[in-house]
Design a protein around this motif. Structure first.
Motif, PDB file in Angstrom:
ATOM      1  N   GLU A 199       0.740  -0.991   0.244  1.00  0.00           N
ATOM      2  CA  GLU A 199       0.366   0.359  -0.165  1.00  0.00           C
ATOM      3  C   GLU A 199       1.106   0.948   0.806  1.00  0.00           C
ATOM      4  O   GLU A 199       2.202   1.213   0.424  1.00  0.00           O
ATOM      5  CB  GLU A 199      -0.795   0.507   1.152  1.00  0.00           C
ATOM      6  CG  GLU A 199      -0.338   0.136   3.265  1.00  0.00           C
ATOM      7  CD  GLU A 199      -1.177  -0.263   3.497  1.00  0.00           C
ATOM      8  OE1 GLU A 199      -1.020   0.296   4.729  1.00  0.00           O
ATOM      9  OE2 GLU A 199      -2.868  -0.376   3.399  1.00  0.00           O
ATOM     10  N   PHE A 200       0.123   1.948  -0.826  1.00  0.00           N
ATOM     11  CA  PHE A 200       1.217   3.771  -0.670  1.00  0.00           C
ATOM     12  C   PHE A 200       0.744   4.671   0.659  1.00  0.00           C
ATOM     13  O   PHE A 200      -1.058   4.712   0.419  1.00  0.00           O
ATOM     14  CB  PHE A 200       0.985   4.008  -1.534  1.00  0.00           C
ATOM     15  CG  PHE A 200       1.488   3.298  -3.196  1.00  0.00           C
ATOM     16  CD1 PHE A 200       2.762   3.041  -3.515  1.00  0.00           C
ATOM     17  CD2 PHE A 200       0.718   1.826  -4.031  1.00  0.00           C
ATOM     18  CE1 PHE A 200       3.212   2.119  -4.124  1.00  0.00           C
ATOM     19  CE2 PHE A 200       1.121   1.347  -4.904  1.00  0.00           C
ATOM     20  CZ  PHE A 200       2.599   1.666  -4.756  1.00  0.00           C
ATOM     21  N   GLY A 201       1.456   5.319   0.909  1.00  0.00           N
ATOM     22  CA  GLY A 201       0.950   6.377   1.900  1.00  0.00           C
ATOM     23  C   GLY A 201       1.552   8.059   1.554  1.00  0.00           C
ATOM     24  O   GLY A 201       2.968   7.720   0.976  1.00  0.00           O
ATOM     25  N   ASN A 202       0.574   8.689   2.132  1.00  0.00           N
ATOM     26  CA  ASN A 202       1.780   9.771   2.251  1.00  0.00           C
ATOM     27  C   ASN A 202       1.890  10.508   0.409  1.00  0.00           C
ATOM     28  O   ASN A 202       2.520  10.643   0.681  1.00  0.00           O
ATOM     29  CB  ASN A 202       2.160  10.206   2.788  1.00  0.00           C
ATOM     30  CG  ASN A 202       2.285   9.644   4.472  1.00  0.00           C
ATOM     31  OD1 ASN A 202       1.253  10.113   4.987  1.00  0.00           O
ATOM     32  ND2 ASN A 202       3.276   9.493   5.041  1.00  0.00           N
ATOM     33  N   VAL A 203       0.823  10.215  -0.282  1.00  0.00           N
ATOM     34  CA  VAL A 203       1.921  10.382  -1.665  1.00  0.00           C
ATOM     35  C   VAL A 203       1.175  12.036  -2.181  1.00  0.00           C
ATOM     36  O   VAL A 203      -0.338  12.167  -1.491  1.00  0.00           O
ATOM     37  CB  VAL A 203       0.314   9.373  -2.579  1.00  0.00           C
ATOM     38  CG1 VAL A 203       1.072   9.994  -3.811  1.00  0.00           C
ATOM     39  CG2 VAL A 203       1.022   8.205  -2.240  1.00  0.00           C
ATOM     40  N   GLU A 204       1.582  12.190  -2.487  1.00  0.00           N
ATOM     41  CA  GLU A 204       2.185  14.519  -2.815  1.00  0.00           C
ATOM     42  C   GLU A 204       1.404  14.882  -2.961  1.00  0.00           C
ATOM     43  O   GLU A 204       0.715  15.470  -3.550  1.00  0.00           O
ATOM     44  CB  GLU A 204       3.833  14.236  -2.683  1.00  0.00           C
ATOM     45  CG  GLU A 204       4.818  13.868  -1.215  1.00  0.00           C
ATOM     46  CD  GLU A 204       5.699  14.763  -1.478  1.00  0.00           C
ATOM     47  OE1 GLU A 204       6.155  15.492  -2.702  1.00  0.00           O
ATOM     48  OE2 GLU A 204       6.593  15.059  -0.665  1.00  0.00           O
ATOM     49  N   GLN A 205       1.298  13.766  -4.808  1.00  0.00           N
ATOM     50  CA  GLN A 205       0.285  13.717  -5.575  1.00  0.00           C
ATOM     51  C   GLN A 205      -1.493  13.814  -5.455  1.00  0.00           C
ATOM     52  O   GLN A 205      -1.069  12.369  -4.549  1.00  0.00           O
ATOM     53  CB  GLN A 205       0.814  12.977  -7.286  1.00  0.00           C
ATOM     54  CG  GLN A 205       2.028  13.564  -7.161  1.00  0.00           C
ATOM     55  CD  GLN A 205       2.527  12.079  -8.762  1.00  0.00           C
ATOM     56  OE1 GLN A 205       1.931  12.011  -9.039  1.00  0.00           O
ATOM     57  NE2 GLN A 205       3.369  13.100  -9.686  1.00  0.00           N
TER      58      GLN A 205
END
Length: 371
Positions: free
Chosen positions: A33-39
């Protein structure tokens, strides 16, 4: 007693948690899982086609139904507004000589039905646009064009979802366990893979990645460090004739990350072996990738796979998938280092190497004969 039960329960939880800690599941799904994605998430709308294709079927069907119902209802409201502004509705008591923009629109329900007939080009003939209003003619053209776009996009997305090569990967299966045994006089890690369809995968290529945590000489800890694992197939690594199950193997030599592992320490290791099979689907010419993974508990040391291909009396070749993941215990060195030391010792013995520990002591001979 309670202390022993508590210890067993804690050990069971640790073992269970360890088995779940894998990046790639047995069926090839990635556990990440991806967290704190800026885009912003709106960037996914830029590539709306890929976003729609990656959605699950329940979300895709929800969007499919909502797109059509929403457009029908929206244009139904616009047709109702046109009829309301032009005073075509029965509540305005139009005269007998009054020519409406759209025939037989008596309310919101009939406007919705006319919108549906227009967009899906049913055209029952009971409701139709007249030449009285330019606005109605423009709205008719606009809805027809937009309806074709929505229909093409949504139907194309459904067709592309059905025909994706990802579904072809479900008919490629790997053995439940990997085994380590001798093959051709060398210690190898073996995995069995089978194609459940008679249609071939063109240009198939098999390779692997060993995922583990490592610490660099600078003290940096790298999680999921990837090490290339080269697999060999007797039929050749490129352009496999993948019509029957194949056994792929990795030679455990001095360059292999499995070289320093032993049968006694294998379960104490922390790694995940991910195996990939890339190929082109013969029917659609679409590329396809199949993935699976093995953790230490799924690697059996000292076993080989049972035979699976036989020949019938009629001259046909028969594949018995009951033995696909079945293993047989065989005599196997408990570590690769021991096997290579044994080979070196036998080689030196054949070459006649002297024993460096042997010391020749000279003895002075005396003669009892006197002249």
């Amino acid at each position: 007693m309670f202390g022993s039960l508590r210890e067993r329960f804690a050990s069971h939880l640790r073992e269970r948690g360890r088995r779940r800690a894998r990046l790639v599941s047995k069926d090839g799904r990635c556990n990440i899982e991806f967290g704190n994605v800026e885009q912003s998430r709106f960037v996914f709308l830029i590539d709306i086609w890929t976003t729609i294709l990656d959605l699950r079927w329940r979300y895709k069907m929800t969007i499919f139904i909502s797109a059509f119902l929403g457009s029908w209802f929206l244009f139904g409201l616009l047709w109702y507004v046109v009829a309301y502004i032009h005073k075509d509705l029965p509540e305005f008591n139009p005269s007998i000589n009054h020519t409406p923009c759209v025939e037989n629109i008596n309310g919101l329900t009939s406007a919705f039905l006319f919108s549906l007939e227009t967009q899906v080009t049913i055209g029952y003939g009971f409701r139709c646009v007249t030449e009285q209003c330019a606005t109605a003619i423009f709205l008719l053209i606009f809805q027809s064009i937009l309806g074709v776009i929505i229909n093409s996009f949504m139907c194309g997305a459904i067709l592309a979802k059905i025909s994706r090569s990802k579904n072809r990967a479900k008919t490629i299966t790997f053995s439940k366990h990997a085994v380590i045994s001798k093959r051709g006089g060398k210690l190898c890690l073996l995995i069995r893979v089978a194609n459940l369809r008679k249609s071939l995968l063109i240009g198939s290529h098999i390779y692997g990645k060993l995922l583990k945590s490592t610490v660099t000489p600078e003290g940096e800890t790298i999680i999921l460090d990837q090490v290339n694992i080269e697999f060999i197939v007797d039929a050749g690594n490129e352009n496999l004739f993948f019509i029957s199950p194949l056994t792929i193997y990795h030679i455990i030599d001095k360059n292999s990350p499995f070289f320093h592992m032993a049968a006694e320490t294998l379960l104490q290791q922390d790694f995940e072996l991910v195996v990939f099979l890339d190929g082109t689907v013969e029917a659609t010419s679409a590329t396809c990738q199949v993935r699976t993974s093995y953790i230490p508990e799924e690697v059996l040391w000292g076993y080989r796979f049972a035979p699976i291909v036989s020949k019938t009396k009629e001259g046909k070749y028969r594949v018995d998938f009951q033995n696909f993941s079945k293993t047989v215990a065989v005599d196997t060195p408990h570590c690769a280092f021991c096997l290579y030391n044994e080979k070196e010792a036998k080689a030196k013995e054949k070459k006649g190497y002297d024993n460096p520990g042997f010391v020749l002591s000279e003895v002075n001979e005396t003669s009892d004969t006197k002249m």
